[in-house]
Design a protein around this motif. Sequence first.
Motif, mmCIF file in Angstrom:
data_model
loop_
_atom_site.group_PDB
_atom_site.id
_atom_site.type_symbol
_atom_site.label_atom_id
_atom_site.label_comp_id
_atom_site.label_asym_id
_atom_site.label_seq_id
_atom_site.Cartn_x
_atom_site.Cartn_y
_atom_site.Cartn_z
ATOM 1 N N ARG A 376 35.733 36.782 32.998
ATOM 2 C CA ARG A 376 37.015 36.713 33.698
ATOM 3 C C ARG A 376 38.071 36.228 32.714
ATOM 4 N N ASN A 463 30.445 32.169 38.957
ATOM 5 C CA ASN A 463 31.881 31.898 39.074
ATOM 6 C C ASN A 463 32.052 30.406 39.359
ATOM 7 N N GLY A 473 39.506 36.506 43.552
ATOM 8 C CA GLY A 473 38.452 36.938 42.641
ATOM 9 C C GLY A 473 37.895 38.256 43.135
ATOM 10 N N SER A 475 35.683 40.285 40.690
ATOM 11 C CA SER A 475 34.559 40.729 39.856
ATOM 12 C C SER A 475 33.236 40.550 40.599
#
Length: 598
Positions: A376, A463, A473, A475
């Motif tokens: 990220r 994460n 978020g 991903s």
Amino acid sequence: MSLSNALAKTSPDLTSRSIAYFSMEIALSPSVPTYSGGLGMLAGDTLRSAADTCRPMVAISLTHRRGYFRQILDAQGQQTEADVPWSPETTLPSANKVISLTMQGRQVLVRAWRFDVVGVTGHVIPVFLLDTDVEGNDEWDRRLTDHLYGGDTYYRLCQETVLGLGGVALLRALDCKPSVYHMNEGHAALLSIGLLEEHLAGNPLREAQEIDLEAVRRQCVFTTHTPVPAGHDQFGLDQMYQVLGHDRGAAIEHAGCLHNGLMNMTYIALRFSRYVNGVAMQHGKVSQLMFPDYKVHSITNGVHAGTWVSPHFQELLDAEISNWRTDNQYFRSVYGIDPARISACHFKGKQRLFDVLAKRTGHHFNPSVLTLGFARRVATYKRASLLLEDPARLVAIAEKIGGLQILYAGKAHPADGAGKSLIRDVYAAAARLNSSALKIHYLENYDWELGALLTQGVDVWVNTPRRPYEASGTSGMKAALNGVPSLSVLDGWWIEGCAENVTGWAIEDAETEAAEAANLYEKLEKHIAPMYANPAAWSRMQQHCIAINGSFFNTHRMLAQYVCNAYFPFPRLADAASPSVPVNEPAVQTLLNEPALA
């Protein structure tokens, strides 16, 4: 890309487009570097879903001729940056319009290039990329649309002026008159001033009354994406007046769009929008606390399944679930597929990832070993090093479970020294800890293609943001579509997506980072590794990820919520505190009468 160019010769009828989507960045193609990360990816996925489901949209962004940047990492993890130049002249068709925009006390010419986002049914969403590199412009003005998030605040304000005011002017030149303008983050807020100028039909902005502001509000929708104060663009009043001129600057002040004595793009967007939303349930609540004078709704983000599902899964889904590309609710039907087939598809994605990494890096990874992914944008609140908080325990876990592989990736903003330091920290930890049992590797230049490989190939997506700074978020949503569970802090989308031991695991809140890391290690050692060692249980979890989270955290569902709740709300859904919220009843009726593919 070739499909876009092939269809560009027959431009869609813009007079029928009722929704205009404005975004500073849009990820349109891996070969067109008009995005930096999550915001741009979301915008691109939104438009891809709009194309798949035949929505009447058009989009506006900037050309970004020199891209965001290519990340270069040396042996110690020190990041340097290089431009990513591309030529719209040799890549895209022209919109064949040049408009003139008054800013900085002079005329700036703006042209546009067209990228057609083509859906699975053939429906086209035209995206117009504004470009100031036009002969006749001041040399400095010609560079305004070169660098995404580049330059100083003055450069940024000029860019956002081109996006907002220039975008409205271009749409009018193209005879496109949408009834809804969606500001994807505050960068596009100045489109409201363009609409106000148009509404006043040449009369000075200082003559605008509340009824005129309301006329603009009826057309505007605003999505805020960040609870981090630095994510809300603000500019000094001297810059506001210098770039926009006295009439526009005075109108912004008069409309109550300043905050703490500064021109604040978020407050302009709030003031001029009839519908405001955060991008997850929790983010909507956090945003409501940040902006108590405005009603803030929530529509949770999603991802475009057709873009992020691996080729191997696409083959399986095409064979077993024929309508998944146009209706993502059919992902629930993976419960009719043998979990072993799902696991086999994921293993192919894992092997594909490792094959690419071997060619790119020279490092070889074992596909039978549990592999964690952390990728990220690198910012301090995302805490890339939390996984490495207790090196001795991490090594011990790796040895106990028969091996562990951790893949990192992510870019730090060129001006973010703290973010760059985090990358170096991960590099240093990898140098100390790498062994036969534990492999840690940081991958250079995290981009669209690498992001797809990672979310399709790792076993667990990690994460670790500091609450409550993760707006949403996405991903982890991409990973879920590929049968990859998440190990994450309960923030952003994961509050809605986490079913413990079913779709993944929660890292519990604690008073210290050390305590949170301890919980992470506990989950890894006592829950994740034992399940991974049980192929039948693991494949069942992969099935749950797709069926439960894939069927909800997608942009088909997200866009449908925007249409019904924000763009053309039903009367009963209109905010009671805003009785003037307009309802486009013909448009709603049309949507209701359209077949499932529309």
